[in-house]
Design a protein around this motif. Sequence first.
Motif, short mmCIF file in Angstrom:
data_model
loop_
_atom_site.label_atom_id
_atom_site.label_comp_id
_atom_site.label_asym_id
_atom_site.label_seq_id
_atom_site.Cartn_x
_atom_site.Cartn_y
_atom_site.Cartn_z
N LEU A 261 38.30 11.69 41.85
CA LEU A 261 37.43 11.26 42.34
C LEU A 261 38.29 10.29 44.02
O LEU A 261 39.24 10.23 43.75
CB LEU A 261 37.05 9.98 42.17
CG LEU A 261 36.06 10.10 40.73
CD1 LEU A 261 35.23 9.03 40.38
CD2 LEU A 261 34.98 10.41 40.96
N CYS B 221 33.10 8.05 46.86
CA CYS B 221 32.64 8.95 45.90
C CYS B 221 33.05 7.48 44.64
O CYS B 221 32.72 7.56 43.39
CB CYS B 221 33.87 9.71 45.80
SG CYS B 221 33.31 11.32 47.23
N ARG C 209 30.55 6.28 41.74
CA ARG C 209 30.84 6.86 40.01
C ARG C 209 30.93 5.31 39.59
O ARG C 209 30.41 5.62 38.43
CB ARG C 209 32.46 6.95 40.73
CG ARG C 209 32.76 7.00 39.17
CD ARG C 209 32.38 7.75 38.01
NE ARG C 209 33.05 8.04 36.49
CZ ARG C 209 32.97 7.38 35.76
NH1 ARG C 209 31.85 6.17 35.77
NH2 ARG C 209 32.98 7.00 34.38
#
Length: 253
Positions: free
Chosen positions: A192, A197, A201
């Motif tokens: 990541l 992001c 996640r």
Amino acid sequence: MSDVPMEVEGVPFVIKNTFIEIVSCRDQEKSTSRRRNRSTPANYRAGCKVTSDDEMSRSDSEETKSSTSTMIHRTTTSRWSDMSDEDDDVETQQSSDEAKVEHNLTTVMIRSLPEGFSRQMLEELLDQEGFAGCYDFMYVPADIASGVSFYYAFVNLVTPFEAERFRTHFTGFDRWSVPCEKSAAVDWSQALQGLPCLIERYRNSPLMHKTVPDNLRPCIYSSGARAVFPPPTVAIKAPRLRRDNNKKIARSA
């Protein structure tokens, strides 16, 4: 005494003050004309004004004030110019340092943390080491049942420049706030990268379930202060506790 024409032995003459001047009638007319011309004020000569002492004094004072004002303006301008040059040097140096960062990576993993090192302890360490307000995400993986960390953490820096500075600063770091003989290592996060992001996640992760203690959850920050993590987009399931967590912790150390 007025000028009265007189004659002596047939020669006309005029008495002026204490002097006797013998003149003709034409000379008398010319003299009268010259006398009228000389009635011009004393401070004018041949079309030019002769400045009096008071006027000269005022003029000198004005010139002195003007000169002083000019000197102050030049000095102030020079000082501002010097300050501007210094600011330009600082900006040029910072631009040069930022130019050395040829990537857009901002998320790092710091390893070999001391045993029991919590998220709060890592926050305090980063702030003390000059990174206050320079990170916007932090997650210290830990055993949910015991709360013991796995000796590493994920941190996202606000810019690639700060991320590179973080790597340089904490690689080999050993000035821990608790007894520890290990030195830190810093690597780029492979799975990541970047705050968006990381949020996507973890926002729907079981780690954000209400049964998970707040100090074990991932956190985001804004201007150095804790911020509210974006809400999940789906229903979050409670995390499953594993029996082999103690073995996993031992292997991570």
